[in-house]
Design a protein around this motif. Sequence first.
Motif, PDB file in Angstrom:
ATOM      1  N   SER A   7     -17.011 -47.431  16.625  1.00  0.00           N
ATOM      2  CA  SER A   7     -16.923 -48.355  17.756  1.00  0.00           C
ATOM      3  C   SER A   7     -15.738 -49.301  17.591  1.00  0.00           C
ATOM      4  O   SER A   7     -14.990 -49.564  18.552  1.00  0.00           O
ATOM      5  CB  SER A   7     -18.225 -49.145  17.875  1.00  0.00           C
ATOM      6  N   PHE A   8     -15.536 -49.800  16.385  1.00  0.00           N
ATOM      7  CA  PHE A   8     -14.418 -50.720  16.116  1.00  0.00           C
ATOM      8  C   PHE A   8     -13.079 -50.032  16.346  1.00  0.00           C
ATOM      9  O   PHE A   8     -12.167 -50.617  16.962  1.00  0.00           O
ATOM     10  CB  PHE A   8     -14.516 -51.225  14.678  1.00  0.00           C
ATOM     11  N   GLU A   9     -12.937 -48.786  15.865  1.00  0.00           N
ATOM     12  CA  GLU A   9     -11.662 -48.077  16.016  1.00  0.00           C
ATOM     13  C   GLU A   9     -11.369 -47.793  17.484  1.00  0.00           C
ATOM     14  O   GLU A   9     -10.217 -47.860  17.929  1.00  0.00           O
ATOM     15  CB  GLU A   9     -11.681 -46.773  15.206  1.00  0.00           C
ATOM     16  N   ALA A  10     -12.393 -47.458  18.244  1.00  0.00           N
ATOM     17  CA  ALA A  10     -12.195 -47.209  19.671  1.00  0.00           C
ATOM     18  C   ALA A  10     -11.765 -48.495  20.389  1.00  0.00           C
ATOM     19  O   ALA A  10     -10.853 -48.487  21.234  1.00  0.00           O
ATOM     20  CB  ALA A  10     -13.465 -46.657  20.283  1.00  0.00           C
ATOM     21  N   LYS A  11     -12.418 -49.612  20.085  1.00  0.00           N
ATOM     22  CA  LYS A  11     -12.077 -50.889  20.725  1.00  0.00           C
ATOM     23  C   LYS A  11     -10.682 -51.351  20.333  1.00  0.00           C
ATOM     24  O   LYS A  11      -9.949 -51.943  21.159  1.00  0.00           O
ATOM     25  CB  LYS A  11     -13.117 -51.938  20.349  1.00  0.00           C
ATOM     26  N   SER A  12     -10.281 -51.104  19.087  1.00  0.00           N
ATOM     27  CA  SER A  12      -8.936 -51.472  18.642  1.00  0.00           C
ATOM     28  C   SER A  12      -7.891 -50.681  19.419  1.00  0.00           C
ATOM     29  O   SER A  12      -6.841 -51.214  19.807  1.00  0.00           O
ATOM     30  CB  SER A  12      -8.778 -51.205  17.147  1.00  0.00           C
ATOM     31  N   PHE A  13      -8.185 -49.391  19.671  1.00  0.00           N
ATOM     32  CA  PHE A  13      -7.246 -48.551  20.417  1.00  0.00           C
ATOM     33  C   PHE A  13      -7.124 -49.028  21.862  1.00  0.00           C
ATOM     34  O   PHE A  13      -6.042 -48.973  22.455  1.00  0.00           O
ATOM     35  CB  PHE A  13      -7.710 -47.092  20.365  1.00  0.00           C
ATOM     36  N   LYS A  14      -8.231 -49.478  22.426  1.00  0.00           N
ATOM     37  CA  LYS A  14      -8.209 -49.961  23.813  1.00  0.00           C
ATOM     38  C   LYS A  14      -7.174 -51.078  23.998  1.00  0.00           C
ATOM     39  O   LYS A  14      -6.532 -51.184  25.045  1.00  0.00           O
ATOM     40  CB  LYS A  14      -9.586 -50.494  24.205  1.00  0.00           C
ATOM     41  N   LEU A  15      -7.034 -51.936  22.967  1.00  0.00           N
ATOM     42  CA  LEU A  15      -6.120 -53.065  23.062  1.00  0.00           C
ATOM     43  C   LEU A  15      -4.663 -52.628  23.153  1.00  0.00           C
ATOM     44  O   LEU A  15      -3.814 -53.376  23.661  1.00  0.00           O
ATOM     45  CB  LEU A  15      -6.306 -53.984  21.845  1.00  0.00           C
ATOM     46  N   SER A  16      -4.351 -51.432  22.657  1.00  0.00           N
ATOM     47  CA  SER A  16      -2.959 -50.982  22.661  1.00  0.00           C
ATOM     48  C   SER A  16      -2.743 -49.748  23.525  1.00  0.00           C
ATOM     49  O   SER A  16      -1.693 -49.129  23.471  1.00  0.00           O
ATOM     50  CB  SER A  16      -2.506 -50.672  21.232  1.00  0.00           C
ATOM     51  N   VAL A  17      -3.742 -49.367  24.342  1.00  0.00           N
ATOM     52  CA  VAL A  17      -3.662 -48.115  25.091  1.00  0.00           C
ATOM     53  C   VAL A  17      -2.527 -48.125  26.108  1.00  0.00           C
ATOM     54  O   VAL A  17      -1.983 -47.068  26.454  1.00  0.00           O
ATOM     55  CB  VAL A  17      -5.016 -47.808  25.773  1.00  0.00           C
ATOM     56  N   SER A  18      -2.136 -49.305  26.582  1.00  0.00           N
ATOM     57  CA  SER A  18      -1.046 -49.368  27.557  1.00  0.00           C
ATOM     58  C   SER A  18       0.280 -48.973  26.928  1.00  0.00           C
ATOM     59  O   SER A  18       1.188 -48.492  27.612  1.00  0.00           O
ATOM     60  CB  SER A  18      -0.943 -50.772  28.161  1.00  0.00           C
ATOM     61  N   GLU A  19       0.426 -49.194  25.628  1.00  0.00           N
ATOM     62  CA  GLU A  19       1.666 -48.854  24.931  1.00  0.00           C
ATOM     63  C   GLU A  19       1.579 -47.481  24.263  1.00  0.00           C
ATOM     64  O   GLU A  19       2.566 -46.746  24.196  1.00  0.00           O
ATOM     65  CB  GLU A  19       1.962 -49.915  23.857  1.00  0.00           C
ATOM     66  N   ASN A  20       0.413 -47.137  23.766  1.00  0.00           N
ATOM     67  CA  ASN A  20       0.251 -45.866  23.038  1.00  0.00           C
ATOM     68  C   ASN A  20      -1.001 -45.179  23.551  1.00  0.00           C
ATOM     69  O   ASN A  20      -2.111 -45.621  23.301  1.00  0.00           O
ATOM     70  CB  ASN A  20       0.139 -46.142  21.529  1.00  0.00           C
ATOM     71  N   ARG A  21      -0.810 -44.084  24.245  1.00  0.00           N
ATOM     72  CA  ARG A  21      -1.947 -43.402  24.867  1.00  0.00           C
ATOM     73  C   ARG A  21      -2.504 -42.282  23.978  1.00  0.00           C
ATOM     74  O   ARG A  21      -3.320 -41.489  24.420  1.00  0.00           O
ATOM     75  CB  ARG A  21      -1.544 -42.840  26.231  1.00  0.00           C
ATOM     76  N   TYR A  22      -2.061 -42.208  22.731  1.00  0.00           N
ATOM     77  CA  TYR A  22      -2.489 -41.124  21.831  1.00  0.00           C
ATOM     78  C   TYR A  22      -3.207 -41.697  20.611  1.00  0.00           C
ATOM     79  O   TYR A  22      -2.668 -42.548  19.899  1.00  0.00           O
ATOM     80  CB  TYR A  22      -1.278 -40.300  21.398  1.00  0.00           C
ATOM     81  N   LEU A  23      -4.433 -41.252  20.381  1.00  0.00           N
ATOM     82  CA  LEU A  23      -5.211 -41.698  19.209  1.00  0.00           C
ATOM     83  C   LEU A  23      -5.503 -40.506  18.310  1.00  0.00           C
ATOM     84  O   LEU A  23      -6.148 -39.541  18.721  1.00  0.00           O
ATOM     85  CB  LEU A  23      -6.537 -42.336  19.640  1.00  0.00           C
ATOM     86  N   ARG A  24      -5.007 -40.594  17.095  1.00  0.00           N
ATOM     87  CA  ARG A  24      -5.256 -39.554  16.082  1.00  0.00           C
ATOM     88  C   ARG A  24      -6.046 -40.183  14.946  1.00  0.00           C
ATOM     89  O   ARG A  24      -5.596 -41.121  14.284  1.00  0.00           O
ATOM     90  CB  ARG A  24      -3.932 -38.996  15.551  1.00  0.00           C
ATOM     91  N   LEU A  25      -7.260 -39.675  14.727  1.00  0.00           N
ATOM     92  CA  LEU A  25      -8.109 -40.197  13.651  1.00  0.00           C
ATOM     93  C   LEU A  25      -8.649 -39.055  12.808  1.00  0.00           C
ATOM     94  O   LEU A  25      -9.036 -38.008  13.342  1.00  0.00           O
ATOM     95  CB  LEU A  25      -9.302 -40.978  14.231  1.00  0.00           C
ATOM     96  N   HIS A  26      -8.676 -39.266  11.497  1.00  0.00           N
ATOM     97  CA  HIS A  26      -9.361 -38.313  10.597  1.00  0.00           C
ATOM     98  C   HIS A  26     -10.213 -39.122   9.615  1.00  0.00           C
ATOM     99  O   HIS A  26      -9.739 -40.082   9.019  1.00  0.00           O
ATOM    100  CB  HIS A  26      -8.379 -37.451   9.812  1.00  0.00           C
ATOM    101  N   ARG A  27     -11.460 -38.733   9.483  1.00  0.00           N
ATOM    102  CA  ARG A  27     -12.350 -39.396   8.525  1.00  0.00           C
ATOM    103  C   ARG A  27     -13.117 -38.312   7.770  1.00  0.00           C
ATOM    104  O   ARG A  27     -13.916 -37.576   8.357  1.00  0.00           O
ATOM    105  CB  ARG A  27     -13.301 -40.356   9.242  1.00  0.00           C
ATOM    106  N   LYS A  28     -12.863 -38.226   6.483  1.00  0.00           N
ATOM    107  CA  LYS A  28     -13.438 -37.163   5.664  1.00  0.00           C
ATOM    108  C   LYS A  28     -14.965 -37.176   5.708  1.00  0.00           C
ATOM    109  O   LYS A  28     -15.622 -36.133   5.793  1.00  0.00           O
ATOM    110  CB  LYS A  28     -12.956 -37.281   4.216  1.00  0.00           C
ATOM    111  N   GLU A  29     -15.548 -38.370   5.640  1.00  0.00           N
ATOM    112  CA  GLU A  29     -17.009 -38.484   5.583  1.00  0.00           C
ATOM    113  C   GLU A  29     -17.639 -38.598   6.975  1.00  0.00           C
ATOM    114  O   GLU A  29     -18.832 -38.875   7.097  1.00  0.00           O
ATOM    115  CB  GLU A  29     -17.417 -39.697   4.730  1.00  0.00           C
TER     116      GLU A  29
END
Length: 407
Positions: free
Chosen positions: A298-320
């Motif tokens: 939830s935190f990572e999604a909300k953080s991306f929302k704040l910058s979505v106007s400048e960067n419309r691409y979210l790449r995330l990898h979490r091993k666990e």
Amino acid sequence: MPFMCQNDSYSTLHTAVVQTVTPAKCKVSISGGKEQMTEGYEVILDDTILFPEGGGQPDDRGTIDEVPVLRVTRRGGDAVHFVPSKLEEGQEVKLKVDWERRFDHMQQHTGQHLITAIVDKKFGHQTTSWDLGRNVSFIELDTLSLTIAQMQEVEDECNQKIRDSTPVTVHVTEVGSTLLENVRARGLPEDHVGSVRIIDINGVDANMCCGTHVKNLSDLQCVKLLSVEKGKKGKCNLYFLVGNRVLDFVAKKYADEKSLTKILKCGPIEHVEAVERSVKQLKQTQKEAKNLLREVASFEAKSFKLSVSENRYLRLHRKEGNNEYMNIVANELKGIECYLFLTVGDEKGEGLFLLSGPDKFLEECGKNISDAIQGKGAMNAGKIQGKALNMKGCKQAEELIRTFMSK
């Protein structure tokens, strides 16, 4: 006439004469229990101490003049030995049996006769088949189950018969003999020829059988009934150990107990309690980890929302991470036009993936991106989600996404 291995199951050495040698192919066991087609020769001798498979008992292993015998089968009245090297017809040869394997089969087979007879006598449940397994054997009974008390009753009587040193006698007779009238049997094989053997456990059971058996129940040492499991329709399987297998089982369990004592840092009496406590703690930790993972998503999604106007691409990898983690991120960003490429698992092996973006993007690039990571998934509700067999392909997948976005 019976083979020498049946006349004297304790004989380990024998001299025989080669009668025929024929080139052949045969499936033989290799490492890991797998079978492999092998070229060799089928050898028939004037007599043998190597038992050919039959009556539910596997065949013997041994040597003929130091040449390993890889299989022994019965063909009519002959025992056919499959060997990798050629022998000469008329040649006198020395046979040696793998005694450890033979004696194990003798113990399990006679033990099966004993258990079968006592279960039938006490409870009227007949044995419909049996399996002499590599480590554990079982008999199939024509009943849905046995209670723990019934199993204990059978086990106690089996071991009492062993302590009584009950003799086991082999009778050889002919088809149609009156000796067969009161013998337990399921019939003779269609290709049976010659005499019939009766295995008589004194005062317990008389049964037609071609297998190798002990002379006295004292050679069984002991019988241990392990469990009853559901079998075919209307039947159950009763698992058991006899003789040396019981000793091997105890040795293995003792070694396991020592290992657990070292790991759990407590004595054997406290093992169950310590494991239950550890499992409870693990479940609690897993629950807390899941909650934290949800919060991170939830935190990572909300953080991306704040910058979505400048960067419309979210790449995330979490091993666990897991599917829930990726779905939380995707759901938080639902309704926002952006590109998501989320992965979880082993970066160098297999994992899970979620790809999301405009319909045109998924239609034009979805398949190529999935192919890059050897993805197996389906498109649903504006996203492609599934299993990735090659996470090393993520770099190529990212390049495809960036190329599309640059256009």
